[in-house]
Write a protein that holds these residues in place. Structure first.
Motif, PDB file in Angstrom:
ATOM      1  N   LEU A 180       5.378 -26.219  10.503  1.00 36.52           N
ATOM      2  CA  LEU A 180       6.337 -25.439   9.728  1.00 36.52           C
ATOM      3  C   LEU A 180       5.628 -24.162   9.294  1.00 36.52           C
ATOM      4  O   LEU A 180       4.417 -24.167   9.047  1.00 36.52           O
ATOM      5  N   THR A 181       6.363 -23.082   9.159  1.00 33.92           N
ATOM      6  CA  THR A 181       5.764 -21.800   8.780  1.00 33.92           C
ATOM      7  C   THR A 181       6.443 -21.248   7.541  1.00 33.92           C
ATOM      8  O   THR A 181       7.669 -21.119   7.493  1.00 33.92           O
ATOM      9  N   ILE A 182       5.622 -20.950   6.530  1.00 32.21           N
ATOM     10  CA  ILE A 182       6.126 -20.278   5.344  1.00 32.21           C
ATOM     11  C   ILE A 182       5.843 -18.783   5.505  1.00 32.21           C
ATOM     12  O   ILE A 182       4.731 -18.383   5.870  1.00 32.21           O
ATOM     13  N   THR A 183       6.856 -17.971   5.273  1.00 27.83           N
ATOM     14  CA  THR A 183       6.723 -16.508   5.318  1.00 27.83           C
ATOM     15  C   THR A 183       6.948 -15.984   3.908  1.00 27.83           C
ATOM     16  O   THR A 183       7.932 -16.332   3.259  1.00 27.83           O
ATOM     17  N   TYR A 184       6.005 -15.176   3.415  1.00 30.21           N
ATOM     18  CA  TYR A 184       6.141 -14.644   2.056  1.00 30.21           C
ATOM     19  C   TYR A 184       5.888 -13.140   2.061  1.00 30.21           C
ATOM     20  O   TYR A 184       5.218 -12.605   2.949  1.00 30.21           O
ATOM     21  N   ASN A 185       6.448 -12.479   1.058  1.00 31.55           N
ATOM     22  CA  ASN A 185       6.367 -11.023   0.955  1.00 31.55           C
ATOM     23  C   ASN A 185       5.522 -10.631  -0.250  1.00 31.55           C
ATOM     24  O   ASN A 185       6.001 -10.697  -1.394  1.00 31.55           O
ATOM     25  N   PRO A 186       4.268 -10.224  -0.047  1.00 35.15           N
ATOM     26  CA  PRO A 186       3.400  -9.851  -1.173  1.00 35.15           C
ATOM     27  C   PRO A 186       3.990  -8.767  -2.062  1.00 35.15           C
ATOM     28  O   PRO A 186       3.700  -8.714  -3.266  1.00 35.15           O
ATOM     29  N   THR A 187       4.816  -7.894  -1.497  1.00 34.59           N
ATOM     30  CA  THR A 187       5.388  -6.807  -2.299  1.00 34.59           C
ATOM     31  C   THR A 187       6.351  -7.306  -3.376  1.00 34.59           C
ATOM     32  O   THR A 187       6.705  -6.557  -4.295  1.00 34.59           O
ATOM     33  N   ASP A 188       6.783  -8.568  -3.275  1.00 36.94           N
ATOM     34  CA  ASP A 188       7.697  -9.133  -4.272  1.00 36.94           C
ATOM     35  C   ASP A 188       6.966  -9.694  -5.495  1.00 36.94           C
ATOM     36  O   ASP A 188       7.602 -10.154  -6.446  1.00 36.94           O
ATOM     37  N   PHE A 189       5.623  -9.686  -5.452  1.00 35.43           N
ATOM     38  CA  PHE A 189       4.839 -10.290  -6.527  1.00 35.43           C
ATOM     39  C   PHE A 189       4.202  -9.208  -7.396  1.00 35.43           C
ATOM     40  O   PHE A 189       3.728  -8.187  -6.902  1.00 35.43           O
ATOM     41  N   ASP A 190       4.184  -9.462  -8.702  1.00 37.40           N
ATOM     42  CA  ASP A 190       3.493  -8.595  -9.654  1.00 37.40           C
ATOM     43  C   ASP A 190       2.019  -9.002  -9.646  1.00 37.40           C
ATOM     44  O   ASP A 190       1.679 -10.141 -10.012  1.00 37.40           O
ATOM     45  N   LEU A 191       1.135  -8.094  -9.255  1.00 35.97           N
ATOM     46  CA  LEU A 191      -0.278  -8.438  -9.106  1.00 35.97           C
ATOM     47  C   LEU A 191      -0.959  -8.756 -10.438  1.00 35.97           C
ATOM     48  O   LEU A 191      -2.056  -9.322 -10.447  1.00 35.97           O
ATOM     49  N   SER A 192      -0.326  -8.437 -11.541  1.00 36.04           N
ATOM     50  CA  SER A 192      -0.909  -8.751 -12.843  1.00 36.04           C
ATOM     51  C   SER A 192      -0.572 -10.175 -13.289  1.00 36.04           C
ATOM     52  O   SER A 192      -1.043 -10.614 -14.345  1.00 36.04           O
TER      53      SER A 192
END
Length: 319
Positions: free
Chosen positions: A132-144
């Protein structure tokens, strides 16, 4: 009659011979339909918390996982394993964190990830499922902030999971740290040449026992003073760290931080910052997170009436 008996005996001997020639299938290669001597395991669950890469914040990243079968022989039937979010597992992790005085993890932002399918199958006669493959978008996360996703595996035909091997804990967080100073150089407004510790390189040598010092004789230049740091390349900076001369409270008080993205043009990152006079540990100052090639400290005044100043170390924190 004697010939018939001999023929029967010969046939029996032949059958026995054929039977003895056929190799027995080893137990570990047999198909097995018992649940008592078998278990399932999600390898990435067994390996502990899985760190997802958020920085640099590109549009899309992926991670793959599957389920393993363990036991005597092979499964005699297909085993379908489904995956769903497990909010109770996240709550359990956060209770432990709160007891330790840590901030709880946030759930993944809505729409920040997807999984290509909800289940995987271990085919009969095999020991591994498809991926199974999970795809995630780093731009959706607040780095703080720090996030966690718990994915729990289950099946409907009675197979048990090894302890600690059914729920994947995905951690999405970046750790702010001081950048290595390899290749860094420093320039300053003036140098007290009478001491070997007064040189500008002292502020980027990683040693708080050494320090840069401006002249302090009668003709010494007064404020403002400045120090410029070249990172020898582009780094991502979130904070500037300054460590004052150890055991000394006569250094600079107020200062501005400037930065350069191209090594030539300067922009103001922070104004009228104030050092803590008696704090020997590194003091950090927030800037807008960004890529920089250089920084410059404009030192405006002193805690006393001295014209000179000094500084032990400059650091850049980031990812």
């Amino acid at each position: 009659m004697k010939k018939i008996n001999q023929s029967i005996i010969a046939i029996c001997l032949g059958l026995c011979s054929l039977t003895s020639c056929k190799e027995d299938v080893p137990t570990y290669e047999e198909n097995n339909d018992t649940r008592e001597q078998a278990w399932l395991s999600v390898q990435k669950a067994a390996n502990g918390v899985q760190d997802l890469v958020l920085f640099p914040q590109i549009e899309e990243r992926k991670d793959a996982f599957r389920v393993n079968y363990g036991g005597v022989g092979y499964p005699a039937e297909d085993i379908e394993v489904t995956f769903t979010q497990d909010p109770l597992a996240l709550d359990s992790v956060n209770r432990v964190r709160e007891l330790s005085g840590l901030e709880p993890y946030l759930p993944f932002p809505a729409g920040s990830y997807s999984i290509d399918k909800s289940s995987a199958v271990i085919k009969a006669g095999t020991t591994n499922s498809d991926y199974l493959t999970i795809t995630y978008n780093p731009t959706d996360f607040d780095l703080s902030k720090q996030y966690m996703l718990a994915l729990k595996a289950d099946n409907t035909i009675g197979y048990k999971f090894r302890s600690g091997s059914s729920t994947i804990l995905y951690l999405a967080a970046v750790i702010e740290k001081a950048h290595a100073k390899t290749g860094w150089t420093a320039k300053v407004s003036s140098i007290h040449t009478g001491e070997s510790t007064g040189v500008p390189g002292a502020i980027v040598d990683g040693n708080t026992a050494t320090f840069w010092h401006t002249p302090y004789d009668a003709a010494a230049p007064n404020f403002p003073h400045w120090a410029e740091i070249d990172f020898a390349g582009e780094i991502y900076v979130t904070k500037i760290g300054l460590t004052k001369r150890q055991g000394n409270s006569t250094g600079f008080k107020t200062f501005d931080i400037l930065g350069s993205k191209d090594g030539t043009t300067w922009i103001t990152l922070a104004e009228n910052q104030v050092m803590q006079q008696f704090e020997d540990a590194m003091q950090t100052f927030d800037i807008e997170p960004q890529y920089l090639k250089k920084i410059k400290l404009n030192l405006k005044d002193n805690f006393g009436t001295h014209a000179y100043t000094h500084l032990a170390e400059v650091d850049a924190l980031g990812y």
